[in-house]
Motif scaffolding. Structure first.
Motif, PDB file in Angstrom:
ATOM      1  N   CYS A  30      92.150   2.060  66.878  1.00 60.62           N
ATOM      2  CA  CYS A  30      92.339   3.176  67.761  1.00 60.62           C
ATOM      3  C   CYS A  30      91.141   4.143  67.733  1.00 60.62           C
ATOM      4  CB  CYS A  30      93.538   4.067  67.271  1.00 60.62           C
ATOM      5  SG  CYS A  30      94.978   3.234  66.971  1.00 60.62           S
ATOM      6  N   TYR A  76      98.307   6.634  69.946  1.00 66.40           N
ATOM      7  CA  TYR A  76      99.668   6.583  69.525  1.00 66.40           C
ATOM      8  C   TYR A  76     100.171   8.139  69.201  1.00 66.40           C
ATOM      9  CZ  TYR A  76      97.318   7.236  64.828  1.00 66.40           C
ATOM     10  OH  TYR A  76      96.494   7.724  63.758  1.00 66.40           O
ATOM     11  N   ASN A 120     104.282   7.869  65.784  1.00 66.34           N
ATOM     12  CA  ASN A 120     103.553   6.736  65.598  1.00 66.34           C
ATOM     13  C   ASN A 120     104.161   5.687  66.583  1.00 66.34           C
ATOM     14  OD1 ASN A 120     101.957   7.758  63.454  1.00 66.34           O
ATOM     15  ND2 ASN A 120     103.175   6.339  61.888  1.00 66.34           N
ATOM     16  N   GLU A 121     104.362   6.088  68.059  1.00 69.79           N
ATOM     17  CA  GLU A 121     104.667   5.142  68.940  1.00 69.79           C
ATOM     18  C   GLU A 121     103.332   4.854  69.593  1.00 69.79           C
ATOM     19  OE1 GLU A 121     109.272   6.479  69.979  1.00 69.79           O
ATOM     20  OE2 GLU A 121     107.488   7.445  70.666  1.00 69.79           O
ATOM     21  N   VAL A 122     102.817   3.575  69.929  1.00 71.21           N
ATOM     22  CA  VAL A 122     101.858   3.363  70.778  1.00 71.21           C
ATOM     23  C   VAL A 122     101.961   3.580  72.189  1.00 71.21           C
ATOM     24  CG1 VAL A 122     100.286   1.337  71.300  1.00 71.21           C
ATOM     25  CG2 VAL A 122     101.406   1.231  69.183  1.00 71.21           C
ATOM     26  N   ILE A 173      96.318  -0.646  65.918  1.00 74.69           N
ATOM     27  CA  ILE A 173      97.682  -1.172  66.160  1.00 74.69           C
ATOM     28  C   ILE A 173      97.828  -2.627  66.161  1.00 74.69           C
ATOM     29  CG2 ILE A 173      98.120   0.967  67.537  1.00 74.69           C
ATOM     30  CD1 ILE A 173      97.134  -0.666  70.180  1.00 74.69           C
ATOM     31  N   VAL A 228     102.018   0.435  65.347  1.00 74.89           N
ATOM     32  CA  VAL A 228     100.879   0.898  64.418  1.00 74.89           C
ATOM     33  C   VAL A 228     100.892   0.329  63.260  1.00 74.89           C
ATOM     34  CG1 VAL A 228     100.006   3.255  63.837  1.00 74.89           C
ATOM     35  CG2 VAL A 228     100.901   3.054  65.837  1.00 74.89           C
TER      36      VAL A 228
END
Lengths: 139, 137
Positions: free
Chosen positions: B23, B29, B33-35, B70, B127
């Motif tokens: 990253c 993200y 913690n969602e890409v 990720i 992640v």
């Protein structure tokens, strides 16, 4: 940061923008600058030019940017609004007059509908944000 | 698509292999913690041989300033779009290049496709680290 100083310098106090005022314009510039400074850049990535930032601020001053994600990308200023996984993204730059708006409907891990408007207007952006809000309510 | 160079491109990465991407920006993200799609944006002018991944987390980070790592599988890359491939980089150990990925800096049709592919890959990616690293000179 020279480009921060330049962004202020190229916005004269006498500028009047439709549906906006100078204070709102400067406030939006500050919001964009603060957000972009926190994201990080790739090595040798060009930063957005001051004129791109001021154009973005002028186009955004009549739409809500609280909660939007603001980030640079190789000389562009990107602003993304999300509801769930659906999104609307406005892109300014890297050329001074470039303004795209991208709409995306996302369901079950797939993009089910999308459109990129390459000659976007402030009105189109407002309509897109209305679409994002109402589409999400209707799902 | 916008892969301008093909020098040193090796074999396909086996489907079951995990691929790691550093990253290099904090917006890869979100706070949950969602890409995000930004993790899979490719700029054709600057990423001329493909989008960079690695076979290990350590190789993904290398000496870069990063905000985490990720993970996605080669199978998920290959399934994202016809023609997209994860291939070994013969010049750099553990380095992988994703080829035939649409670019953000091309004509609007390709840009729209790049947005779509990025969104779908982001949904699949996870992640695996939020540890920050400093650039090593």
């Amino acid at each position: 940061m020279n480009f921060l100083r330049n962004a202020w310098m190229v916005t004269p106090p006498s500028v009047t923008i439709v549906d906006c005022n100078y204070a709102a314009d400067v406030g939006t510039i500050n919001t964009i600058m603060n957000a972009m400074g926190n994201v990080g850049y790739e090595s040798d990535e060009p930063m957005p030019k001051a004129t791109v930032i001021t154009n973005a601020a002028r186009s955004l001053c009549s739409v809500p940017i609280q909660g939007a994600q603001i980030s640079p990308f190789y000389g562009e200023v990107n602003i993304t609004w999300k509801h769930g996984h659906d999104r609307v993204k406005a892109t300014f730059g890297p050329a001074q007059d470039m303004f795209f708006v991208y709409r995306e409907c996302f369901e079950g891990g797939r993009v089910t509908d999308s459109h990129l408007e390459e000659h976007a207007t402030e009105e189109y952006l407002r309509q897109s944000l209305d679409w994002l809000r109402t589409h999400h309510q209707n799902v | 698509m916008c892969d301008a160079t093909s020098d040193g491109i090796g074999d396909l990465v086996p489907r079951e292999r995990a691929l790691f991407r550093a990253c290099t920006r904090s917006n890869f993200y979100n706070s949950a913690n969602e890409v995000q799609p930004e993790a899979f944006y490719k700029d054709g002018k600057n990423q001329t041989d493909g989008l960079s991944f690695a076979l290990t987390q350590e190789a993904a980070i290398g000496k870069k300033k990063t905000y985490g790592v990720i993970r996605i599988t080669a199978a998920e890359i290959h399934a994202a779009r016809e023609g997209m491939e994860a291939r070994l980089d013969l010049h750099t150990e553990n380095h992988v290049l994703v080829r035939n990925m649409p670019c953000m800096d091309r004509e609007p049709g390709e840009r729209a496709e790049a947005e779509k592919v990025a969104a779908e890959l982001a949904f699949k990616a996870r992640v695996v680290s939020t540890a920050r690293t400093k650039k090593i000179e």
